[in-house]
Design an enzyme around this catalytic site. Structure first.
Site, PDB file in Angstrom:
ATOM      1  N   HIS A  50      -2.231   7.693   6.918  1.00 27.53           N
ATOM      2  CA  HIS A  50      -1.247   8.236   6.202  1.00 27.53           C
ATOM      3  C   HIS A  50      -1.725   9.750   5.915  1.00 27.53           C
ATOM      4  O   HIS A  50      -1.264  10.854   5.668  1.00 27.53           O
ATOM      5  CB  HIS A  50      -0.517   7.761   5.001  1.00 27.53           C
ATOM      6  CG  HIS A  50       0.721   6.707   5.217  1.00 27.53           C
ATOM      7  ND1 HIS A  50       1.834   7.282   6.145  1.00 27.53           N
ATOM      8  CD2 HIS A  50       0.948   5.485   5.153  1.00 27.53           C
ATOM      9  CE1 HIS A  50       2.438   6.152   6.298  1.00 27.53           C
ATOM     10  NE2 HIS A  50       1.929   5.093   5.728  1.00 27.53           N
ATOM     11  N   GLN A  72       2.856  10.027   1.189  1.00 30.97           N
ATOM     12  CA  GLN A  72       4.390   9.540   1.205  1.00 30.97           C
ATOM     13  C   GLN A  72       5.442   9.495   0.152  1.00 30.97           C
ATOM     14  O   GLN A  72       6.487   9.314   0.093  1.00 30.97           O
ATOM     15  CB  GLN A  72       4.273   7.756   1.364  1.00 30.97           C
ATOM     16  CG  GLN A  72       3.562   7.293   2.534  1.00 30.97           C
ATOM     17  CD  GLN A  72       3.447   5.853   2.526  1.00 30.97           C
ATOM     18  OE1 GLN A  72       2.352   5.388   2.110  1.00 30.97           O
ATOM     19  NE2 GLN A  72       4.447   4.719   3.151  1.00 30.97           N
ATOM     20  N   CYS A  86       5.989  -0.333   7.060  1.00 31.30           N
ATOM     21  CA  CYS A  86       5.649   0.702   6.295  1.00 31.30           C
ATOM     22  C   CYS A  86       6.757   1.263   5.476  1.00 31.30           C
ATOM     23  O   CYS A  86       8.072   1.090   5.992  1.00 31.30           O
ATOM     24  CB  CYS A  86       5.184   1.968   7.116  1.00 31.30           C
ATOM     25  SG  CYS A  86       4.658   3.548   6.284  1.00 31.30           S
ATOM     26  N   LEU A  87       6.589   1.485   4.216  1.00 30.35           N
ATOM     27  CA  LEU A  87       7.616   1.831   3.228  1.00 30.35           C
ATOM     28  C   LEU A  87       8.379   3.216   3.654  1.00 30.35           C
ATOM     29  O   LEU A  87       9.482   3.500   3.290  1.00 30.35           O
ATOM     30  CB  LEU A  87       7.136   2.054   1.944  1.00 30.35           C
ATOM     31  CG  LEU A  87       6.657   0.762   1.119  1.00 30.35           C
ATOM     32  CD1 LEU A  87       6.072   1.082  -0.370  1.00 30.35           C
ATOM     33  CD2 LEU A  87       7.753  -0.324   1.095  1.00 30.35           C
ATOM     34  N   GLY A 100       0.757  -1.241   0.104  1.00 28.60           N
ATOM     35  CA  GLY A 100       0.116   0.012  -0.115  1.00 28.60           C
ATOM     36  C   GLY A 100       0.798   1.382  -0.046  1.00 28.60           C
ATOM     37  O   GLY A 100       2.003   1.166   0.359  1.00 28.60           O
ATOM     38  N   HIS A 119      -4.203   1.665   7.701  1.00 26.56           N
ATOM     39  CA  HIS A 119      -2.863   1.997   7.867  1.00 26.56           C
ATOM     40  C   HIS A 119      -2.740   3.229   6.820  1.00 26.56           C
ATOM     41  O   HIS A 119      -1.962   4.416   7.106  1.00 26.56           O
ATOM     42  CB  HIS A 119      -1.945   0.952   7.523  1.00 26.56           C
ATOM     43  CG  HIS A 119      -0.346   1.217   7.275  1.00 26.56           C
ATOM     44  ND1 HIS A 119       0.441   0.883   8.274  1.00 26.56           N
ATOM     45  CD2 HIS A 119       0.209   2.132   6.424  1.00 26.56           C
ATOM     46  CE1 HIS A 119       1.665   1.307   7.981  1.00 26.56           C
ATOM     47  NE2 HIS A 119       1.506   2.101   6.671  1.00 26.56           N
ATOM     48  N   GLU A 120      -3.288   3.006   5.515  1.00 23.55           N
ATOM     49  CA  GLU A 120      -2.954   4.166   4.377  1.00 23.55           C
ATOM     50  C   GLU A 120      -3.739   5.261   4.724  1.00 23.55           C
ATOM     51  O   GLU A 120      -3.378   6.581   4.437  1.00 23.55           O
ATOM     52  CB  GLU A 120      -3.362   3.652   3.025  1.00 23.55           C
ATOM     53  CG  GLU A 120      -2.617   2.258   2.610  1.00 23.55           C
ATOM     54  CD  GLU A 120      -0.985   2.569   2.835  1.00 23.55           C
ATOM     55  OE1 GLU A 120      -0.484   3.599   2.665  1.00 23.55           O
ATOM     56  OE2 GLU A 120      -0.272   1.556   3.125  1.00 23.55           O
TER      57      GLU A 120
HETATM   58 NI    NI Z   1       2.842   3.103   5.633  1.00 19.10          NI
END
Ligand code: NI
Length: 176
Positions: free
Chosen positions: A141, A54, A95-96, A49, A137-138
Protein backbone atom coordinates in the site's frame (compact mmCIF):
# COMPACT_ATOMS: atom_id res chain seq x y z
CA UNK A 1 -11.23 10.23 21.21
CA UNK A 2 -9.44 12.28 18.62
CA UNK A 3 -11.50 14.68 16.53
CA UNK A 4 -10.02 13.03 13.43
CA UNK A 5 -12.22 9.98 13.91
CA UNK A 6 -13.50 8.15 12.08
CA UNK A 7 -11.08 8.20 9.20
CA UNK A 8 -12.47 7.49 5.77
CA UNK A 9 -10.93 4.48 4.06
CA UNK A 10 -10.27 5.04 0.36
CA UNK A 11 -11.76 2.37 -1.84
CA UNK A 12 -10.35 0.80 -4.96
CA UNK A 13 -10.23 2.03 -7.73
CA UNK A 14 -9.66 5.45 -6.09
CA UNK A 15 -6.52 6.77 -7.82
CA UNK A 16 -5.17 8.14 -4.52
CA UNK A 17 -4.47 4.52 -3.50
CA UNK A 18 -1.68 4.55 -6.06
CA UNK A 19 0.23 7.38 -4.35
CA UNK A 20 3.74 6.45 -3.21
CA UNK A 21 4.11 7.41 0.47
CA UNK A 22 6.94 9.59 1.75
CA UNK A 23 8.97 8.74 4.85
CA UNK A 24 7.61 10.04 8.15
CA UNK A 25 9.82 13.05 8.90
CA UNK A 26 9.18 13.35 12.63
CA UNK A 27 7.47 11.07 15.13
CA UNK A 28 5.48 13.74 16.91
CA UNK A 29 2.03 14.24 18.42
CA UNK A 30 0.47 14.42 14.96
CA UNK A 31 1.86 11.00 13.98
CA UNK A 32 0.87 9.46 17.32
CA UNK A 33 -2.64 10.80 16.89
CA UNK A 34 -2.81 9.52 13.32
CA UNK A 35 -1.64 6.05 14.40
CA UNK A 36 -4.23 6.00 17.16
CA UNK A 37 -7.00 7.08 14.77
CA UNK A 38 -5.87 4.43 12.28
CA UNK A 39 -6.11 1.69 14.95
CA UNK A 40 -9.63 2.79 15.83
CA UNK A 41 -10.61 2.88 12.16
CA UNK A 42 -9.07 -0.55 11.54
CA UNK A 43 -10.69 -2.20 14.58
CA UNK A 44 -14.03 -0.61 13.70
CA UNK A 45 -13.81 -2.07 10.19
CA UNK A 46 -12.70 -5.49 11.56
CA UNK A 47 -9.41 -5.31 9.67
CA UNK A 48 -6.00 -6.65 10.69
CA UNK A 49 -3.87 -4.00 8.98
CA UNK A 50 -4.13 -0.46 7.68
CA UNK A 51 -1.61 1.66 5.81
CA UNK A 52 -1.72 5.47 6.01
CA UNK A 53 -2.17 5.49 2.22
CA UNK A 54 -5.62 3.97 2.71
CA UNK A 55 -6.76 6.95 4.77
CA UNK A 56 -5.29 9.41 2.26
CA UNK A 57 -2.22 10.23 4.36
CA UNK A 58 0.78 9.54 2.20
CA UNK A 59 3.45 8.82 4.78
CA UNK A 60 5.17 5.53 5.56
CA UNK A 61 3.05 4.49 8.53
CA UNK A 62 1.29 1.16 9.06
CA UNK A 63 -0.80 -0.21 11.91
CA UNK A 64 -1.35 -3.94 12.32
CA UNK A 65 -3.04 -6.22 14.82
CA UNK A 66 -3.53 -9.84 13.79
CA UNK A 67 -4.70 -10.92 17.27
CA UNK A 68 -8.31 -11.90 17.93
CA UNK A 69 -8.51 -9.83 21.09
CA UNK A 70 -7.01 -6.62 19.64
CA UNK A 71 -4.19 -6.80 22.14
CA UNK A 72 -1.13 -7.00 19.87
CA UNK A 73 -1.04 -3.57 18.22
CA UNK A 74 1.99 -3.07 16.03
CA UNK A 75 3.04 0.30 14.56
CA UNK A 76 5.56 0.32 11.73
CA UNK A 77 7.05 3.69 10.81
CA UNK A 78 9.32 3.97 7.77
CA UNK A 79 9.37 0.16 7.48
CA UNK A 80 11.85 -1.68 5.29
CA UNK A 81 11.82 -5.38 4.56
CA UNK A 82 15.41 -6.48 5.20
CA UNK A 83 14.84 -10.16 4.44
CA UNK A 84 12.11 -12.21 2.81
CA UNK A 85 12.02 -16.00 2.57
CA UNK A 86 12.48 -17.49 -0.89
CA UNK A 87 9.72 -19.89 0.01
CA UNK A 88 6.33 -18.51 -0.91
CA UNK A 89 2.75 -19.54 -0.37
CA UNK A 90 -0.48 -18.73 -2.18
CA UNK A 91 -2.93 -17.40 0.40
CA UNK A 92 -6.32 -15.71 0.28
CA UNK A 93 -6.24 -11.97 0.96
CA UNK A 94 -8.75 -9.24 1.44
CA UNK A 95 -8.39 -5.50 1.96
CA UNK A 96 -10.41 -2.79 3.67
CA UNK A 97 -10.00 -0.76 0.46
CA UNK A 98 -11.44 -3.58 -1.64
CA UNK A 99 -14.50 -4.57 0.42
CA UNK A 100 -16.02 -8.00 -0.11
CA UNK A 101 -13.27 -9.25 -2.44
CA UNK A 102 -10.94 -12.10 -1.50
CA UNK A 103 -8.41 -13.74 -3.78
CA UNK A 104 -5.13 -15.58 -3.78
CA UNK A 105 -1.78 -13.80 -3.65
CA UNK A 106 1.65 -15.42 -3.57
CA UNK A 107 3.79 -14.08 -0.71
CA UNK A 108 6.98 -14.97 1.14
CA UNK A 109 6.09 -17.14 4.13
CA UNK A 110 8.43 -15.20 6.44
CA UNK A 111 9.94 -11.72 6.49
CA UNK A 112 12.19 -9.60 8.63
CA UNK A 113 11.12 -5.97 8.75
CA UNK A 114 12.93 -3.04 10.28
CA UNK A 115 10.87 -0.05 11.38
CA UNK A 116 10.67 2.76 13.90
CA UNK A 117 8.12 2.53 16.69
CA UNK A 118 6.12 5.42 18.17
CA UNK A 119 9.06 6.24 20.46
CA UNK A 120 11.33 6.59 17.45
CA UNK A 121 13.19 3.40 18.35
CA UNK A 122 14.40 1.13 15.57
CA UNK A 123 12.87 -2.32 15.95
CA UNK A 124 13.41 -5.48 13.94
CA UNK A 125 10.42 -7.79 13.65
CA UNK A 126 10.66 -11.37 12.48
CA UNK A 127 7.29 -12.42 11.17
CA UNK A 128 5.73 -15.51 9.70
CA UNK A 129 2.25 -16.75 8.89
CA UNK A 130 -0.56 -14.20 8.83
CA UNK A 131 1.61 -11.43 10.24
CA UNK A 132 4.20 -11.88 7.48
CA UNK A 133 1.49 -11.73 4.83
CA UNK A 134 -0.10 -8.69 6.45
CA UNK A 135 3.21 -6.79 6.59
CA UNK A 136 3.88 -7.46 2.88
CA UNK A 137 0.32 -6.44 1.97
CA UNK A 138 0.51 -3.17 3.94
CA UNK A 139 3.97 -2.33 2.63
CA UNK A 140 2.60 -2.67 -0.89
CA UNK A 141 0.00 0.00 0.00
CA UNK A 142 2.81 2.43 0.89
CA UNK A 143 4.19 1.86 -2.63
CA UNK A 144 0.78 2.60 -4.13
CA UNK A 145 -0.01 -1.03 -4.83
CA UNK A 146 -3.30 -2.75 -4.04
CA UNK A 147 -3.43 -6.59 -3.85
CA UNK A 148 -5.82 -6.89 -6.81
CA UNK A 149 -2.91 -5.77 -9.00
CA UNK A 150 -1.45 -9.27 -8.53
CA UNK A 151 -4.53 -10.76 -10.14
CA UNK A 152 -5.16 -11.21 -13.87
CA UNK A 153 -6.33 -8.10 -15.78
CA UNK A 154 -9.62 -9.87 -16.41
CA UNK A 155 -10.27 -10.46 -12.70
CA UNK A 156 -9.07 -6.98 -11.81
CA UNK A 157 -11.43 -5.34 -14.29
CA UNK A 158 -14.31 -7.41 -13.00
CA UNK A 159 -13.52 -6.23 -9.45
CA UNK A 160 -13.20 -2.62 -10.62
CA UNK A 161 -16.58 -2.72 -12.35
CA UNK A 162 -18.21 -4.34 -9.32
CA UNK A 163 -16.82 -1.78 -6.86
CA UNK A 164 -17.70 1.21 -9.07
CA UNK A 165 -21.27 -0.07 -9.34
CA UNK A 166 -21.39 -0.71 -5.58
CA UNK A 167 -20.27 2.85 -4.88
CA UNK A 168 -22.86 4.32 -7.30
CA UNK A 169 -25.61 2.25 -5.66
CA UNK A 170 -24.54 3.47 -2.23
CA UNK A 171 -24.48 7.09 -3.35
CA UNK A 172 -27.90 6.74 -4.89
CA UNK A 173 -29.27 5.12 -1.72
CA UNK A 174 -27.71 7.88 0.38
CA UNK A 175 -29.59 10.70 -1.37
CA UNK A 176 -32.96 8.94 -1.09
NI1 NI B 1 -5.13 -3.56 2.08
Amino acid sequence: MSPMNPLTILRYPDPRLHTVAKPVAAIDARIRQLASAMFETMYEAAGIGLAATQVDMHERLIVIDVSEDHDQPLVLINPEIVWASAETRLGEEGCLSVPGIYDGVERSIAVKVQALDLDGKLQVHEAEGMLAVCIQHEMDHLMGKVFVEYLSPLKRNRIKTKLIKQKKDEERDAVR
